[in-house]
Design a protein around this motif. Structure first.
Motif, short mmCIF file in Angstrom:
data_model
loop_
_atom_site.label_atom_id
_atom_site.label_comp_id
_atom_site.label_asym_id
_atom_site.label_seq_id
_atom_site.Cartn_x
_atom_site.Cartn_y
_atom_site.Cartn_z
N SER A 8 44.57 40.66 37.46
CA SER A 8 43.18 40.35 37.12
C SER A 8 43.03 38.84 37.02
O SER A 8 44.03 38.10 36.98
N LYS A 9 41.80 38.35 36.97
CA LYS A 9 41.57 36.91 36.84
C LYS A 9 42.22 36.36 35.57
O LYS A 9 42.83 35.30 35.57
N ILE A 10 42.07 37.10 34.47
CA ILE A 10 42.69 36.67 33.21
C ILE A 10 44.21 36.69 33.33
O ILE A 10 44.90 35.79 32.85
N GLY A 11 44.73 37.73 34.00
CA GLY A 11 46.17 37.79 34.20
C GLY A 11 46.69 36.62 35.02
O GLY A 11 47.76 36.06 34.72
N GLN A 12 45.95 36.23 36.05
CA GLN A 12 46.34 35.07 36.85
C GLN A 12 46.30 33.78 36.02
O GLN A 12 47.20 32.94 36.11
N GLU A 13 45.26 33.63 35.21
CA GLU A 13 45.16 32.46 34.34
C GLU A 13 46.35 32.39 33.40
O GLU A 13 46.90 31.31 33.14
N ASN A 14 46.78 33.55 32.87
CA ASN A 14 47.90 33.59 31.94
C ASN A 14 49.20 33.14 32.60
O ASN A 14 50.06 32.54 31.96
N VAL A 15 49.35 33.44 33.90
CA VAL A 15 50.52 33.00 34.65
C VAL A 15 50.46 31.49 34.90
O VAL A 15 51.47 30.78 34.80
#
Length: 304
Positions: A8-15
């Motif tokens: 997800s977009k949030i998951g990508q940001e967290n990476v």
């Protein structure tokens, strides 16, 4: 671990967030926003460069880089969580918290979003109240809180203009760029227009101690990423003309393998992508005019 492009977009940001801190530490704790994004993509194995550098077209017909939105939101969260500051426009710098934080224990949710989340909400409510007074609606997007987060419009205009150049005109532009970088162009080698199957330019660079080096130039007006075989082919052309240095210019960008290939051997090839082209156009003022503007700070907000 799930593939980055499937998150997800949030998951990508967290990476991306720990990669930003890690990269900024390697760059000395301070770097330009574009430089930082390029370095993050070039060195993070868990972020596919083909995905991070792929362009898309919006419903309005405008080209955009989806990863740039992911990167900008990650940066904003880190600023709100006090891992970094923005000391000046388009510059990012680690705070003491960012410099000393142990990334081995980094958790995006507890270390960043728990702090940044309420601040996002507070800023959004403040913007909405301000928007209602003006009869408009504030929306959460990459430009919402900070004018510094906006991509300079002229860079987009330049990218579009260069993409519409003929191959011959782009080669001429590349030679103009190289000439302003201090290279004296050869009148014969590489002067044949596009389709010659060889170099797009050749010249001589004299250093302050009066040593002269031969410089080979390759220019590619491409939409896709330049891959490592193109770098190898260019190195072969350099060998033919005994060039000590090589400069490869493209309107797009380079794959991670191409970047590694450019650094192999005793003759490192300088890579200039679309972002660096814009930097050089601005530096040498190549058919552009600088415009001075001002951005109001928070002092002017509110009625108290």
């Amino acid at each position: 671990m799930e593939k980055f492009e499937n998150l997800s977009k949030i998951g990508q940001e967290n990476v991306v967030m720990p990669r930003i801190i890690e990269t900024l530490k390697r760059l000395g704790g301070r770097a330009g926003r574009n430089e930082l994004m390029i370095e993050v993509v070039s060195n993070a194995d868990d972020i596919p460069d083909e995905y991070a550098k792929s362009m898309r077209t919006s419903k309005n017909g405008n080209d955009y880089l989806p990863f740039q939105y992911t990167f900008n939101f990650a940066v904003k969260n880190l600023i709100l969580a006090e891992f970094m500051i923005r000391p000046e426009r388009s510059v990012l710098e680690l705070t003491e918290k960012g410099r000393t934080f142990n990334l081995a224990s980094f958790d995006a949710e507890s270390d960043v979003r728990k702090i940044s989340g309420p601040k996002w909400k507070e800023n959004s409510e403040r913007k909405q109240k301000k928007g209602k007074k003006k009869g408009s609606k504030a929306a959460r997007n990459v430009k919402e809180f900070d004018n510094d987060d906006q991509v300079d419009e002229w860079r987009d205009q330049l990218a579009i203009a260069l993409s519409q150049f003929t191959p011959a005109k782009f080669e001429l532009f590349a030679r103009l760029l190289i000439k302003n970088m201090g290279v004296t162009l050869d009148e014969n080698i590489g002067m044949k227009l596009s389709g010659d199957g060889g170099l797009d330019g050749y010249g001589y660079l004299t250093t302050d101690d009066f040593r002269t080096a031969r410089v080979a130039i390759q220019a590619k007006r491409w939409n896709g990423l330049v891959s490592s075989p193109e770098i190898d082919k260019f190195r072969g052309a350099m060998d033919k003309y005994n060039a000590e240095y090589g400069v490869f210019i493209t309107t797009s960008d380079f794959t991670r393998d191409a970047i590694h290939a450019s650094r192999v051997g005793t003759r490192v090839i300088t890579l200039i992508n679309g972002d660096k082209i814009a930097d050089l156009v601005a530096k040498f003022k190549l058919h552009v005019q600088p415009v001075t503007t001002y951005v109001l700070d928070e002092y002017y907000e509110g009625s108290e």
